[in-house]
Design a protein around this motif. Sequence first.
Motif, short mmCIF file in Angstrom:
data_model
loop_
_atom_site.label_atom_id
_atom_site.label_comp_id
_atom_site.label_asym_id
_atom_site.label_seq_id
_atom_site.Cartn_x
_atom_site.Cartn_y
_atom_site.Cartn_z
N SER A 120 -23.45 10.41 -7.42
CA SER A 120 -22.50 11.08 -6.52
C SER A 120 -21.81 10.07 -5.60
N LEU A 121 -22.53 9.07 -5.14
CA LEU A 121 -21.91 8.03 -4.30
C LEU A 121 -20.93 7.19 -5.11
N ALA A 122 -21.27 6.90 -6.36
CA ALA A 122 -20.37 6.12 -7.22
C ALA A 122 -19.07 6.89 -7.49
N ILE A 123 -19.17 8.16 -7.80
CA ILE A 123 -17.98 8.97 -8.04
C ILE A 123 -17.16 9.10 -6.75
N ALA A 124 -17.85 9.28 -5.62
CA ALA A 124 -17.15 9.37 -4.34
C ALA A 124 -16.38 8.08 -4.07
N PHE A 125 -16.97 6.93 -4.40
CA PHE A 125 -16.29 5.65 -4.22
C PHE A 125 -15.01 5.60 -5.05
N VAL A 126 -15.13 5.94 -6.34
CA VAL A 126 -13.98 5.88 -7.24
C VAL A 126 -12.84 6.79 -6.75
N LEU A 127 -13.18 7.97 -6.26
CA LEU A 127 -12.16 8.90 -5.82
C LEU A 127 -11.60 8.59 -4.43
N THR A 128 -12.31 7.76 -3.66
CA THR A 128 -11.84 7.41 -2.32
C THR A 128 -10.97 6.16 -2.32
N VAL A 129 -11.09 5.30 -3.31
CA VAL A 129 -10.24 4.09 -3.37
C VAL A 129 -8.76 4.45 -3.32
N PRO A 130 -8.27 5.40 -4.12
CA PRO A 130 -6.83 5.72 -4.04
C PRO A 130 -6.42 6.27 -2.67
N VAL A 131 -7.30 6.99 -2.01
CA VAL A 131 -7.02 7.50 -0.66
C VAL A 131 -6.80 6.33 0.28
N ASN A 132 -7.71 5.36 0.24
CA ASN A 132 -7.58 4.18 1.11
C ASN A 132 -6.36 3.34 0.74
N ARG A 133 -6.04 3.30 -0.54
CA ARG A 133 -4.86 2.53 -0.97
C ARG A 133 -3.59 3.11 -0.35
N VAL A 134 -3.47 4.44 -0.39
CA VAL A 134 -2.30 5.09 0.21
C VAL A 134 -2.28 4.86 1.72
N LEU A 135 -3.43 5.03 2.37
CA LEU A 135 -3.49 4.83 3.82
C LEU A 135 -3.07 3.41 4.21
N ILE A 136 -3.65 2.43 3.54
CA ILE A 136 -3.34 1.03 3.86
C ILE A 136 -1.88 0.72 3.59
N SER A 137 -1.32 1.26 2.51
CA SER A 137 0.08 1.02 2.19
C SER A 137 1.01 1.56 3.27
N ARG A 138 0.53 2.53 4.02
CA ARG A 138 1.32 3.12 5.10
C ARG A 138 0.94 2.59 6.48
N GLY A 139 0.11 1.53 6.51
CA GLY A 139 -0.30 0.94 7.78
C GLY A 139 -1.34 1.77 8.52
N ARG A 140 -2.04 2.62 7.79
CA ARG A 140 -3.05 3.49 8.39
C ARG A 140 -4.42 3.18 7.79
N GLY A 141 -5.42 3.97 8.17
CA GLY A 141 -6.77 3.73 7.66
C GLY A 141 -7.27 2.37 8.12
N HIS A 142 -7.85 1.62 7.20
CA HIS A 142 -8.41 0.32 7.57
C HIS A 142 -7.33 -0.69 7.96
N ALA A 143 -6.09 -0.40 7.69
CA ALA A 143 -5.02 -1.30 8.10
C ALA A 143 -4.96 -1.44 9.62
N VAL A 144 -5.38 -0.41 10.35
CA VAL A 144 -5.35 -0.48 11.82
C VAL A 144 -6.40 -1.44 12.35
N MET A 145 -7.36 -1.82 11.55
CA MET A 145 -8.42 -2.75 11.99
C MET A 145 -8.06 -4.21 11.80
N HIS A 146 -7.13 -4.49 10.93
CA HIS A 146 -6.88 -5.88 10.54
C HIS A 146 -6.58 -6.80 11.72
N GLN A 147 -5.96 -6.31 12.74
CA GLN A 147 -5.65 -7.18 13.87
C GLN A 147 -6.89 -7.54 14.71
N TYR A 148 -8.01 -6.87 14.45
CA TYR A 148 -9.23 -7.12 15.22
C TYR A 148 -10.23 -7.99 14.48
N HIS A 149 -9.87 -8.45 13.29
CA HIS A 149 -10.78 -9.30 12.50
C HIS A 149 -10.38 -10.73 12.64
#
Length: 155
Positions: free
Chosen positions: A126-155
């Motif tokens: 279930s965790l593996a399938i959740a990972f596979v299905l969440t990657v595209p969500v994060n890809r869209v978020l990051i492409s729009r400057g959202r999600g983990h993209a908001v953290m990049h300036q703090y690394h």
Amino acid sequence: MSEHHHAPATGRELTRSAIQATLHCLTGCAIGEVLGMVIGTWLGWSNFATVVLSIALAFLFGYSLTITPVLRSGLAFKAALGVALAADTLSITVMEIVDNVLMLVIPGAMDAGLTSWLFWGALAFSLAIAFVLTVPVNRVLISRGRGHAVMHQYH
């Protein structure tokens, strides 16, 4: 999008960023999920109570893994919490929905017990399938400057 953030230039870089963000999310979710499932199962709680505990702990650990480096960058707690919420909420939500629905629909998984291969195999699956299905969500978020993209300036 902040002036400090630059979206990955290529599709490959964007996908790599999404995979890294999802692995980060998976780590927090997995810690919380496993701990919640173990505690709920060990205490003999109902499936509903066990799932609620697992979800709560997944969010707690997911946000904790995000907020720690943001706090280290010097951001105040309230602002760091805002960054963590913006970075992880949708990703954790998708991962938790997929993971917990699968645990509930795999026959016998929730009732198998902590010593059962069915329990641990279903949880890993279930965790593996959740990972596979969440990657595209994060890809869209990051492409729009959202999600983990908001953290990049703090690394």
